[in-house]
Design an enzyme around this catalytic site. Structure first.
Site, PDB file in Angstrom:
ATOM      1  N   HIS A  31      11.129 -61.779  25.449  1.00  0.00           N
ATOM      2  CA  HIS A  31      10.771 -62.577  24.271  1.00  0.00           C
ATOM      3  C   HIS A  31      12.032 -63.200  23.687  1.00  0.00           C
ATOM      4  O   HIS A  31      13.103 -62.614  23.758  1.00  0.00           O
ATOM      5  CB  HIS A  31      10.132 -61.656  23.218  1.00  0.00           C
ATOM      6  CG  HIS A  31      10.069 -62.260  21.840  1.00  0.00           C
ATOM      7  ND1 HIS A  31       9.082 -63.140  21.478  1.00  0.00           N
ATOM      8  CD2 HIS A  31      10.876 -62.124  20.764  1.00  0.00           C
ATOM      9  CE1 HIS A  31       9.294 -63.517  20.211  1.00  0.00           C
ATOM     10  NE2 HIS A  31      10.367 -62.907  19.766  1.00  0.00           N
ATOM     11  N   GLU A  37      11.720 -60.953  12.747  1.00  0.00           N
ATOM     12  CA  GLU A  37      11.475 -60.105  13.913  1.00  0.00           C
ATOM     13  C   GLU A  37      12.566 -59.042  14.065  1.00  0.00           C
ATOM     14  O   GLU A  37      12.281 -57.900  14.439  1.00  0.00           O
ATOM     15  CB  GLU A  37      11.381 -60.977  15.168  1.00  0.00           C
ATOM     16  CG  GLU A  37      10.131 -61.857  15.154  1.00  0.00           C
ATOM     17  CD  GLU A  37      10.091 -62.925  16.234  1.00  0.00           C
ATOM     18  OE1 GLU A  37       9.110 -63.689  16.252  1.00  0.00           O
ATOM     19  OE2 GLU A  37      11.039 -63.009  17.053  1.00  0.00           O
ATOM     20  N   TYR A  91       2.710 -60.005  16.939  1.00  0.00           N
ATOM     21  CA  TYR A  91       2.191 -61.273  17.468  1.00  0.00           C
ATOM     22  C   TYR A  91       1.061 -61.835  16.607  1.00  0.00           C
ATOM     23  O   TYR A  91       0.224 -62.599  17.113  1.00  0.00           O
ATOM     24  CB  TYR A  91       1.738 -61.092  18.917  1.00  0.00           C
ATOM     25  CG  TYR A  91       2.892 -61.114  19.915  1.00  0.00           C
ATOM     26  CD1 TYR A  91       3.621 -62.291  20.136  1.00  0.00           C
ATOM     27  CD2 TYR A  91       3.257 -59.981  20.635  1.00  0.00           C
ATOM     28  CE1 TYR A  91       4.674 -62.326  21.041  1.00  0.00           C
ATOM     29  CE2 TYR A  91       4.309 -60.009  21.548  1.00  0.00           C
ATOM     30  CZ  TYR A  91       5.016 -61.193  21.747  1.00  0.00           C
ATOM     31  OH  TYR A  91       6.061 -61.232  22.648  1.00  0.00           O
ATOM     32  N   LYS A 137      10.469 -57.049  27.844  1.00  0.00           N
ATOM     33  CA  LYS A 137       9.054 -56.644  27.786  1.00  0.00           C
ATOM     34  C   LYS A 137       8.742 -55.549  28.813  1.00  0.00           C
ATOM     35  O   LYS A 137       9.536 -55.310  29.743  1.00  0.00           O
ATOM     36  CB  LYS A 137       8.186 -57.880  27.995  1.00  0.00           C
ATOM     37  CG  LYS A 137       8.338 -58.917  26.868  1.00  0.00           C
ATOM     38  CD  LYS A 137       7.366 -60.084  27.048  1.00  0.00           C
ATOM     39  CE  LYS A 137       7.495 -61.088  25.915  1.00  0.00           C
ATOM     40  NZ  LYS A 137       6.505 -62.197  26.046  1.00  0.00           N
ATOM     41  N   ASN A 159       5.928 -61.808  31.092  1.00  0.00           N
ATOM     42  CA  ASN A 159       7.005 -62.774  31.363  1.00  0.00           C
ATOM     43  C   ASN A 159       8.394 -62.262  30.966  1.00  0.00           C
ATOM     44  O   ASN A 159       9.262 -63.028  30.567  1.00  0.00           O
ATOM     45  CB  ASN A 159       6.677 -64.137  30.740  1.00  0.00           C
ATOM     46  CG  ASN A 159       6.525 -64.076  29.230  1.00  0.00           C
ATOM     47  OD1 ASN A 159       6.672 -63.022  28.639  1.00  0.00           O
ATOM     48  ND2 ASN A 159       6.255 -65.209  28.615  1.00  0.00           N
TER      49      ASN A 159
END
Ligand code: ATP
Ligand code: MG
Length: 139
Positions: free
Chosen positions: A117, A128, A51, A11, A114
């Site tokens: 993913h 995905e 998302y 990320k 965070n």
């Protein structure tokens, strides 16, 4: 039977902090083979599509602007029991609750930023992966 592929992306917080190499090294040392990898940036619209399952959650809008705020590194990974083993390697969503030695414990800044993913099912891993890559079969 559990599938052998999962999808991940490093990320924006971890890419901009210069942790791409350290995280990729942990992934390979844990026995995952990189099938596809690139550096790209999501538009807010594309982040929203990715998302979409979280559309109703209070953090959705912030999540879309964060996920489109900088470069990301999406990857398709291969290993036996890939989805479950990768979720173990990255640790809990909230880094304060992530186990020692996990990627999020080591690199995540917050519950939102965070670091990484990991797909939560074989079905979502396939969806995905094809969001970012095509023609990866021969690798
Ligand atoms: P990911 O899908 O990114 O692997 P996850 O499966 O651990 O993470 P999800 O519940 O799917 O967690 O949430 C998707 C992402 O939304 C999280 O990784 C995090 O970036 C963000 N997020 C989740 N919960 C919160 C929250 N309470 N506040 C802010 N952001 C959140
Ligand atoms: Mg998730």
């Amino acid at each position: 039977m559990a599938g052998n592929k999962t999808f991940t992306m490093i990320k924006p917080d971890a890419v901009s902090a210069g942790n791409t190499g350290a995280i990729t090294k942990m992934i390979e040392e844990a026995g995952f083979r990189i099938v596809a990898i690139k550096k790209t940036q999501l538009s807010p619209e594309k982040a929203g599509e990715f998302y979409a399952v979280h559309k109703a959650r209070p953090f959705y809008k912030d999540l879309c602007s964060y996920m489109s705020s900088g470069a990301i590194i999406p990857m398709i990974l291969e290993k036996d029991n890939a989805v479950e083993d990768f979720r173990k390697l990255i640790g809990a969503t909230d880094p304060t609750k992530a186990a020692d030695g996990t990627i999020r414990k080591l690199f995540a800044k917050s519950i939102e930023a965070n670091a990484i993913h990991g797909s939560d099912s074989d079905e979502n891993a396939a969806i995905e992966g094809s969001f970012f890559f095509s023609n990866t079969e021969r690798f």
